[in-house]
Design an enzyme around this catalytic site. Structure first.
Site, PDB file in Angstrom:
ATOM      1  N   ASP A  72     -14.250 -30.908-101.247  1.00 34.57           N
ATOM      2  CA  ASP A  72     -15.711 -30.814-101.320  1.00 34.57           C
ATOM      3  C   ASP A  72     -16.340 -31.523-100.123  1.00 34.57           C
ATOM      4  O   ASP A  72     -16.141 -32.726 -99.930  1.00 34.57           O
ATOM      5  CB  ASP A  72     -16.188 -31.460-102.628  1.00 34.57           C
ATOM      6  CG  ASP A  72     -17.622 -31.105-102.973  1.00 34.57           C
ATOM      7  OD1 ASP A  72     -18.396 -30.763-102.057  1.00 34.57           O
ATOM      8  OD2 ASP A  72     -17.956 -31.176-104.169  1.00 34.57           O
ATOM      9  N   SER A  95     -23.432 -30.837-109.451  1.00 34.46           N
ATOM     10  CA  SER A  95     -24.010 -31.174-108.158  1.00 34.46           C
ATOM     11  C   SER A  95     -25.202 -32.110-108.366  1.00 34.46           C
ATOM     12  O   SER A  95     -25.050 -33.163-108.975  1.00 34.46           O
ATOM     13  CB  SER A  95     -24.378 -29.904-107.393  1.00 34.46           C
ATOM     14  OG  SER A  95     -24.704 -30.192-106.051  1.00 34.46           O
ATOM     15  N   TYR A 150     -29.137 -28.701-106.623  1.00 29.76           N
ATOM     16  CA  TYR A 150     -30.208 -28.869-105.636  1.00 29.76           C
ATOM     17  C   TYR A 150     -30.704 -27.514-105.146  1.00 29.76           C
ATOM     18  O   TYR A 150     -29.913 -26.646-104.773  1.00 29.76           O
ATOM     19  CB  TYR A 150     -29.672 -29.680-104.458  1.00 29.76           C
ATOM     20  CG  TYR A 150     -30.733 -30.305-103.572  1.00 29.76           C
ATOM     21  CD1 TYR A 150     -31.307 -31.531-103.899  1.00 29.76           C
ATOM     22  CD2 TYR A 150     -31.131 -29.686-102.400  1.00 29.76           C
ATOM     23  CE1 TYR A 150     -32.257 -32.112-103.080  1.00 29.76           C
ATOM     24  CE2 TYR A 150     -32.081 -30.259-101.570  1.00 29.76           C
ATOM     25  CZ  TYR A 150     -32.645 -31.478-101.911  1.00 29.76           C
ATOM     26  OH  TYR A 150     -33.591 -32.056-101.097  1.00 29.76           O
ATOM     27  N   HIS A 191     -17.117 -27.515-103.095  1.00 29.39           N
ATOM     28  CA  HIS A 191     -18.274 -27.772-103.946  1.00 29.39           C
ATOM     29  C   HIS A 191     -18.588 -26.601-104.870  1.00 29.39           C
ATOM     30  O   HIS A 191     -19.303 -26.758-105.851  1.00 29.39           O
ATOM     31  CB  HIS A 191     -19.495 -28.087-103.070  1.00 29.39           C
ATOM     32  CG  HIS A 191     -20.612 -28.741-103.813  1.00 29.39           C
ATOM     33  ND1 HIS A 191     -20.475 -29.961-104.434  1.00 29.39           N
ATOM     34  CD2 HIS A 191     -21.890 -28.345-104.042  1.00 29.39           C
ATOM     35  CE1 HIS A 191     -21.614 -30.299-105.014  1.00 29.39           C
ATOM     36  NE2 HIS A 191     -22.476 -29.329-104.788  1.00 29.39           N
TER      37      HIS A 191
END
Length: 316
Positions: free
Chosen positions: A268, A182, A93, A297
């Site tokens: 995460d 992700s 992202y 993450h």
């Protein structure tokens, strides 16, 4: 401490959430994919003057869900012997497809690479109109109407990347892999659930998994913007959650036919482990999961890429 980790993993392995599919879920996706097939791909390739002479690199554009030109790289080894296996990459992202050199570890082994700038990110624009678009980021664009929602277009853009790969004579259509982390991992799962052509799927710390639980558990990341939107507009809670069901990998993952490897970090805060396990546990295809008890993450694991290379080499 080891027993504590084992207990946590056992709890995650036992988690099997109920699907949240709406009655028209399958019809919605069937119609969406049919509409995409009826549109021309309009692919264009422009060869790049790239300093690594052992490869041929192209700037690729193709039309995805609509007439938005999706920007990508199409990269080949200079010497081609027979049909090439193809790896299709999606980034995280607010990221981008990185540089051509980023993919050399694959090209020197004889893989073709398609690396996509996701709609509205990197060099790719977005021609779509959204009736709800007040938060200034992609995850809430069109979120009140499933036909308008941003991820509908992103997932179809991903399927169209497979269309491009399969149109190329130099590509082995039976040896296509979808890879991402992700948001890219979420896209990889979604694309592989909507299209049975990929042989392999690699989804590291994927998003858009068991979205209802993810919104409850996460402390960072894109879905927190959805919460901010609902803080402003509590009257939209039901339509927003309804829209998200169509794009939740939980509700599509049982359609995956490719061999799939997922990774998860137990610390995460962006893509929490339990929602990811909720999707993983419902995948019916051959699968495996890499668990990193002390990673978040960032997945800053020295040997994780080495394991990914080995996994792809062994299975593609």
């Amino acid at each position: 401490m080891l027993r504590h980790i084992q207990d946590t993993i056992q709890q995650l392995q036992a988690y099997r959430p109920e699907l949240t599919k709406m009655p028209d879920h399958d019809a919605f996706w069937s119609q969406t994919l049919q509409e995409a097939k009826e549109r021309p791909l309009n692919e264009q390739l422009i060869e790049m003057d790239y300093p690594i002479k052992q490869i041929t690199a192209y700037e690729l554009t193709y039309h995805g869900f609509d007439e938005t030109p999706i920007q990508a790289y199409y990269i080949l080894p200079k010497k081609i012997e027979g049909k090439l296996p193809c790896l299709i990459f999606f980034h995280g992202y607010a990221g981008h497809k990185n540089s051509v050199s980023h993919y050399m570890k694959w090209l020197i082994q004889g893989y073709a690479v398609i690396a996509v700038d996701v709609r509205g990110q990197g060099k790719t624009g977005d021609y779509s109109k959204y009736s709800s678009d007040e938060m200034g980021t992609w995850v809430t664009k069109g979120i009140l109407i499933k036909e308008e929602y941003y991820y509908r277009k992103v997932y179809v853009d991903g399927v169209r990347a497979i269309d491009f790969a399969c149109s190329r004579e130099e590509i082995d259509k039976d040896r296509i892999a979808i890879i991402g982390a992700s948001m890219g991992g979420g896209i990889a799962l979604a694309v592989s659930s909507l299209d049975n052509r990929p042989k392999l799927t690699v989804a590291d710390v994927p998003n858009m998994c068991d979205v209802g639980l993810a919104m409850k558990q996460k402390f960072e990341g894109s879905l927190t913007v959805v919460e901010k939107f609902l803080h402003r507009h509590p009257e939209y809670i039901e339509p927003v959650y309804t829209t998200l069901t169509y794009f939740d990998n939980l509700n599509n993952c049982e359609n995956i036919t490719s061999k799939t490897r997922i990774s998860v970090g137990l610390k995460d805060l962006v893509c929490p482990p339990m929602p990811i396990y909720g999707v993983y546990n419902r995948i019916k295809a051959e699968k495996s999961i890499e668990v990193f008890p002390f990673s978040g993450h960032d997945m800053a694991i020295i040997d994780h890429m080495d394991k990914t290379i080995q996994f792809v080499n062994d299975n593609l």
